[in-house]
Design a protein around this motif. Structure first.
Motif, PDB file in Angstrom:
ATOM      1  N   ARG A 133       0.798  -1.219   0.000  1.00  0.00           N
ATOM      2  CA  ARG A 133       0.000   0.000   0.000  1.00  0.00           C
ATOM      3  C   ARG A 133       0.839   1.282   0.000  1.00  0.00           C
ATOM      4  O   ARG A 133       0.429   2.298  -0.554  1.00  0.00           O
ATOM      5  CB  ARG A 133      -0.993   0.018   1.170  1.00  0.00           C
ATOM      6  CG  ARG A 133      -0.378  -0.033   2.539  1.00  0.00           C
ATOM      7  CD  ARG A 133      -1.433   0.129   3.649  1.00  0.00           C
ATOM      8  NE  ARG A 133      -1.998   1.473   3.605  1.00  0.00           N
ATOM      9  CZ  ARG A 133      -3.258   1.742   3.278  1.00  0.00           C
ATOM     10  NH1 ARG A 133      -4.082   0.776   2.977  1.00  0.00           N
ATOM     11  NH2 ARG A 133      -3.679   2.986   3.269  1.00  0.00           N
ATOM     12  N   GLU A 134       2.028   1.249   0.592  1.00  0.00           N
ATOM     13  CA  GLU A 134       2.858   2.451   0.639  1.00  0.00           C
ATOM     14  C   GLU A 134       3.908   2.493  -0.465  1.00  0.00           C
ATOM     15  O   GLU A 134       4.652   3.463  -0.575  1.00  0.00           O
ATOM     16  CB  GLU A 134       3.548   2.555   2.010  1.00  0.00           C
ATOM     17  CG  GLU A 134       2.586   2.600   3.187  1.00  0.00           C
ATOM     18  CD  GLU A 134       1.556   3.723   3.067  1.00  0.00           C
ATOM     19  OE1 GLU A 134       1.911   4.801   2.534  1.00  0.00           O
ATOM     20  OE2 GLU A 134       0.408   3.529   3.502  1.00  0.00           O
ATOM     21  N   ARG A 135       3.960   1.466  -1.314  1.00  0.00           N
ATOM     22  CA  ARG A 135       4.923   1.426  -2.400  1.00  0.00           C
ATOM     23  C   ARG A 135       4.549   2.429  -3.497  1.00  0.00           C
ATOM     24  O   ARG A 135       3.378   2.736  -3.720  1.00  0.00           O
ATOM     25  CB  ARG A 135       4.972   0.018  -3.011  1.00  0.00           C
ATOM     26  CG  ARG A 135       5.792  -0.988  -2.223  1.00  0.00           C
ATOM     27  CD  ARG A 135       7.253  -0.938  -2.594  1.00  0.00           C
ATOM     28  NE  ARG A 135       7.463  -1.216  -4.010  1.00  0.00           N
ATOM     29  CZ  ARG A 135       7.594  -2.448  -4.519  1.00  0.00           C
ATOM     30  NH1 ARG A 135       7.516  -3.519  -3.738  1.00  0.00           N
ATOM     31  NH2 ARG A 135       7.811  -2.613  -5.817  1.00  0.00           N
ATOM     32  N   SER A 136       5.539   2.904  -4.205  1.00  0.00           N
ATOM     33  CA  SER A 136       5.302   3.728  -5.385  1.00  0.00           C
ATOM     34  C   SER A 136       4.674   2.870  -6.480  1.00  0.00           C
ATOM     35  O   SER A 136       5.162   1.774  -6.780  1.00  0.00           O
ATOM     36  CB  SER A 136       6.632   4.306  -5.875  1.00  0.00           C
ATOM     37  OG  SER A 136       6.545   4.692  -7.229  1.00  0.00           O
ATOM     38  N   PHE A 137       3.611   3.397  -7.090  1.00  0.00           N
ATOM     39  CA  PHE A 137       2.970   2.656  -8.174  1.00  0.00           C
ATOM     40  C   PHE A 137       3.948   2.413  -9.324  1.00  0.00           C
ATOM     41  O   PHE A 137       3.972   1.332  -9.918  1.00  0.00           O
ATOM     42  CB  PHE A 137       1.750   3.431  -8.681  1.00  0.00           C
ATOM     43  CG  PHE A 137       1.035   2.769  -9.825  1.00  0.00           C
ATOM     44  CD1 PHE A 137       0.191   1.696  -9.612  1.00  0.00           C
ATOM     45  CD2 PHE A 137       1.212   3.229 -11.130  1.00  0.00           C
ATOM     46  CE1 PHE A 137      -0.473   1.077 -10.673  1.00  0.00           C
ATOM     47  CE2 PHE A 137       0.554   2.635 -12.191  1.00  0.00           C
ATOM     48  CZ  PHE A 137      -0.284   1.550 -11.958  1.00  0.00           C
ATOM     49  N   LEU A 138       4.783   3.392  -9.640  1.00  0.00           N
ATOM     50  CA  LEU A 138       5.706   3.261 -10.759  1.00  0.00           C
ATOM     51  C   LEU A 138       6.798   2.230 -10.500  1.00  0.00           C
ATOM     52  O   LEU A 138       7.460   1.780 -11.437  1.00  0.00           O
ATOM     53  CB  LEU A 138       6.344   4.611 -11.083  1.00  0.00           C
ATOM     54  CG  LEU A 138       5.397   5.702 -11.593  1.00  0.00           C
ATOM     55  CD1 LEU A 138       6.164   6.968 -11.917  1.00  0.00           C
ATOM     56  CD2 LEU A 138       4.619   5.225 -12.818  1.00  0.00           C
TER      57      LEU A 138
END
Length: 264
Positions: A133-138
């Protein structure tokens, strides 16, 4: 749940016809697979349904309302989309991106509330992405991005779900898992799929198009005949036994000696 009717949909790009009088309906709660070879018009048809590409003729009606006559927000409350899209150079966390699915439910100055965040949490859990959930989407893999985009569509809580090649970039396990989830949502759904065996296993009905026209519409067993697949896709096809009674197909080049075995 919604009922969808596509009436006489026709479209062209730069004067070239892409869709020619497409007619079909999706009863409430049914999961329909849209199949056809590359260039058959699948993506154009989906974009006309979810208001990205305006057809020059025909209508898309959801619950007795023409989608092209609705305001954008009204349309978004009816239809959620998992498209083949890129987020460009703008980076968001996974949770932030899924939270965007709540936008149609907001007024201009409304802030996100506890209910919105709870919905995001539930949607991430459904696609097995809670730990991201806190990861960068890219920073995600293609398959992980696809699962996050599904979570965003689920957060929208629309009654009609459109998916454009949702299994792209997914490994086999997650292909099966995603389509099983879609089937279990209880919403009306239309998905463009390349894999005919996946369409046969998970879809209630299949609409097959070729060169912008519908060539078959019915159950997987009715649509996926050896002769029709050979004619539309230009490959040999042979139905093989399946313990669940679901049509499963083996493919081979038409120029092989097995060509003579192609039967309806």
């Amino acid at each position: 749940m919604s009922h969808i009717q596509v009436d006489g949909l026709s479209a062209e790009i730069d004067g070239t016809p892409i869709l020619d009088g497409i007619d079909f309906n999706i009863p409430r709660g049914q999961f329909v697979g849209l199949v056809g070879p590359n260039g058959s018009g699948k993506s154009t048809l989906l974009r006309a349904i979810y208001r990205v590409f305006k057809p020059w003729a025909g209508r898309v009606v959801i619950d007795d309302e023409d989608v092209w006559r609705l305001a954008a927000k009204e349309a978004a409350l009816k239809t959620a989309v998992v498209a083949q899209e890129r987020m460009g150079e703008f980076d968001f966390s996974v949770a932030e991106l899924v939270l965007m699915g709540r936008t149609p439910h907001k007024g201009l100055f409304d802030s996100d509330n506890a209910e919105d965040h709870a919905i995001v949490d539930r949607c991430l859990e459904r696609v097995h992405m809670t730990e991201m959930r806190e990861r960068s989407f890219l920073s995600l893999s293609g398959g992980e991005k696809q699962r996050v985009l599904l979570a965003r569509a689920l957060a929208q809580q629309a009654r009609f779900l459109v998916l454009d090649e949702p299994t792209n970039h997914l490994d086999i396990r997650h292909q099966l898992d995603l389509l099983r989830q879609v089937r279990g949502l209880g919403v009306t759904a239309l998905a463009a799929l390349h894999d005919l065996n996946l369409a046969a296993r998970y879809c209630d009905r299949i609409v097959m198009i070729s060169q912008g026209s519908i060539v078959a519409d019915g159950t997987p067993d009715e649509v996926l005949t050896n002769e029709r697949i050979a004619r539309v896709y230009g490959v040999g096809a042979r139905r093989i036994p399946d313990p669940d009674g679901v049509p499963q197909i083996a493919f081979y080049p038409l120029d092989e000696a097995l060509t003579s075995e192609v039967v309806a």
